[in-house]
Design a protein around this motif. Sequence first.
Motif, PDB file in Angstrom:
ATOM      1  N   GLN A 250       0.766  -1.003  -0.043  1.00  0.00           N
ATOM      2  CA  GLN A 250       0.100   0.033  -0.158  1.00  0.00           C
ATOM      3  C   GLN A 250       0.965   1.381  -0.064  1.00  0.00           C
ATOM      4  O   GLN A 250       0.722   2.228   0.724  1.00  0.00           O
ATOM      5  CB  GLN A 250      -0.877   0.030   1.282  1.00  0.00           C
ATOM      6  CG  GLN A 250      -2.279  -0.847   1.092  1.00  0.00           C
ATOM      7  CD  GLN A 250      -3.153  -0.591  -0.212  1.00  0.00           C
ATOM      8  OE1 GLN A 250      -3.332   0.616  -0.227  1.00  0.00           O
ATOM      9  NE2 GLN A 250      -3.178  -1.495  -1.182  1.00  0.00           N
ATOM     10  N   SER A 251       1.708   1.360  -0.707  1.00  0.00           N
ATOM     11  CA  SER A 251       2.661   2.591  -1.298  1.00  0.00           C
ATOM     12  C   SER A 251       1.927   3.639  -1.381  1.00  0.00           C
ATOM     13  O   SER A 251       0.784   3.847  -1.625  1.00  0.00           O
ATOM     14  CB  SER A 251       3.619   2.180  -2.271  1.00  0.00           C
ATOM     15  OG  SER A 251       2.847   2.299  -3.523  1.00  0.00           O
ATOM     16  N   ALA A 252       2.256   4.967  -1.106  1.00  0.00           N
ATOM     17  CA  ALA A 252       1.865   6.342  -1.427  1.00  0.00           C
ATOM     18  C   ALA A 252       1.278   6.413  -3.005  1.00  0.00           C
ATOM     19  O   ALA A 252       0.377   6.910  -3.409  1.00  0.00           O
ATOM     20  CB  ALA A 252       2.970   7.155  -0.970  1.00  0.00           C
ATOM     21  N   LEU A 253       2.134   5.774  -3.869  1.00  0.00           N
ATOM     22  CA  LEU A 253       1.720   5.775  -5.445  1.00  0.00           C
ATOM     23  C   LEU A 253       0.619   4.956  -5.462  1.00  0.00           C
ATOM     24  O   LEU A 253      -0.366   5.503  -6.134  1.00  0.00           O
ATOM     25  CB  LEU A 253       3.007   4.946  -6.068  1.00  0.00           C
ATOM     26  CG  LEU A 253       4.227   5.899  -6.404  1.00  0.00           C
ATOM     27  CD1 LEU A 253       5.226   5.053  -6.867  1.00  0.00           C
ATOM     28  CD2 LEU A 253       3.824   6.896  -7.104  1.00  0.00           C
ATOM     29  N   ARG A 254       0.357   3.930  -4.781  1.00  0.00           N
ATOM     30  CA  ARG A 254      -0.755   3.036  -5.005  1.00  0.00           C
ATOM     31  C   ARG A 254      -2.198   3.771  -4.276  1.00  0.00           C
ATOM     32  O   ARG A 254      -3.149   3.831  -5.134  1.00  0.00           O
ATOM     33  CB  ARG A 254      -0.792   1.725  -4.358  1.00  0.00           C
ATOM     34  CG  ARG A 254       0.106   0.614  -5.398  1.00  0.00           C
ATOM     35  CD  ARG A 254      -0.008  -0.764  -4.624  1.00  0.00           C
ATOM     36  NE  ARG A 254       0.660  -1.592  -5.612  1.00  0.00           N
ATOM     37  CZ  ARG A 254       0.248  -2.172  -6.602  1.00  0.00           C
ATOM     38  NH1 ARG A 254      -1.076  -2.048  -6.795  1.00  0.00           N
ATOM     39  NH2 ARG A 254       0.896  -3.158  -7.338  1.00  0.00           N
ATOM     40  N   LYS A 255      -1.809   4.529  -3.304  1.00  0.00           N
ATOM     41  CA  LYS A 255      -2.906   5.119  -2.592  1.00  0.00           C
ATOM     42  C   LYS A 255      -3.273   6.372  -3.516  1.00  0.00           C
ATOM     43  O   LYS A 255      -4.666   6.828  -3.468  1.00  0.00           O
ATOM     44  CB  LYS A 255      -2.621   5.782  -1.192  1.00  0.00           C
ATOM     45  CG  LYS A 255      -2.383   4.597  -0.297  1.00  0.00           C
ATOM     46  CD  LYS A 255      -1.799   4.944   1.076  1.00  0.00           C
ATOM     47  CE  LYS A 255      -1.810   3.899   1.995  1.00  0.00           C
ATOM     48  NZ  LYS A 255      -1.274   4.118   3.269  1.00  0.00           N
ATOM     49  N   GLN A 256      -2.457   6.933  -4.082  1.00  0.00           N
ATOM     50  CA  GLN A 256      -2.452   8.189  -4.968  1.00  0.00           C
ATOM     51  C   GLN A 256      -3.104   8.093  -6.396  1.00  0.00           C
ATOM     52  O   GLN A 256      -4.139   8.322  -6.761  1.00  0.00           O
ATOM     53  CB  GLN A 256      -1.392   9.202  -5.153  1.00  0.00           C
ATOM     54  CG  GLN A 256      -1.614  10.310  -5.934  1.00  0.00           C
ATOM     55  CD  GLN A 256      -0.517  11.125  -6.081  1.00  0.00           C
ATOM     56  OE1 GLN A 256       0.768  10.794  -5.413  1.00  0.00           O
ATOM     57  NE2 GLN A 256      -0.470  12.463  -6.607  1.00  0.00           N
ATOM     58  N   LEU A 257      -2.694   6.917  -6.983  1.00  0.00           N
ATOM     59  CA  LEU A 257      -3.094   6.265  -8.352  1.00  0.00           C
ATOM     60  C   LEU A 257      -4.335   5.345  -8.360  1.00  0.00           C
ATOM     61  O   LEU A 257      -4.621   5.331  -9.429  1.00  0.00           O
ATOM     62  CB  LEU A 257      -1.904   6.002  -9.329  1.00  0.00           C
ATOM     63  CG  LEU A 257      -1.046   7.116  -9.541  1.00  0.00           C
ATOM     64  CD1 LEU A 257       0.367   6.704 -10.084  1.00  0.00           C
ATOM     65  CD2 LEU A 257      -1.605   8.379 -10.239  1.00  0.00           C
ATOM     66  N   ARG A 258      -4.404   4.496  -7.476  1.00  0.00           N
ATOM     67  CA  ARG A 258      -5.313   3.432  -7.255  1.00  0.00           C
ATOM     68  C   ARG A 258      -5.512   2.606  -8.431  1.00  0.00           C
ATOM     69  O   ARG A 258      -6.267   2.472  -9.125  1.00  0.00           O
ATOM     70  CB  ARG A 258      -6.769   3.994  -7.005  1.00  0.00           C
ATOM     71  CG  ARG A 258      -6.672   4.760  -5.815  1.00  0.00           C
ATOM     72  CD  ARG A 258      -8.074   5.374  -5.693  1.00  0.00           C
ATOM     73  NE  ARG A 258      -8.303   6.394  -4.440  1.00  0.00           N
ATOM     74  CZ  ARG A 258      -8.607   6.004  -3.322  1.00  0.00           C
ATOM     75  NH1 ARG A 258      -8.748   4.829  -2.855  1.00  0.00           N
ATOM     76  NH2 ARG A 258      -8.548   6.734  -2.270  1.00  0.00           N
TER      77      ARG A 258
END
Length: 153
Positions: free
Chosen positions: A95-103
């Motif tokens: 659940q990286s910041a990239l995944r949270k932002q780009l979903r």
Amino acid sequence: MKPILPFVIAGLLAAPLAAQDSADTASIPAPDSIVIEGNDVDLKQFKWEKRPLVVFADSPSDPQFIRQMELLTNELPALIERDVVILTDTDPEAQSALRKQLRPRGFMLALVVKDGTIYLRKPVPWDVREISRTIDKLPMREQEIEERRGLPD
């Protein structure tokens, strides 16, 4: 003394060839120079400097991820010329910041432009020619090209 002589001659003959090989590869950027593991990356760090190209997959063994990375790493000079940095994330559990932002859902390719805007999302691999054409149509990229040519505004 005789058994050493062939090795010495072989070493002397191989030295210029090794120097030529290293000179040839010095102009080719190493794949890891623009490919970054995206687990601990914040897109803000690239704002106004680079164009992040984010490649998501649920596993590093995903065939689409493997294909995408082959396409990208085979054409690194074109991406470097366009100030692209490749960010990869193949661990949905983190659940990286990239995944949270780009979903992303499974495989996804996302292009983020220099101002931080998510410009493009693709559910399938894209080749560098398509990516380059997309980037080259951006107003900021057109301005960069004009500045490099030395043309007035």
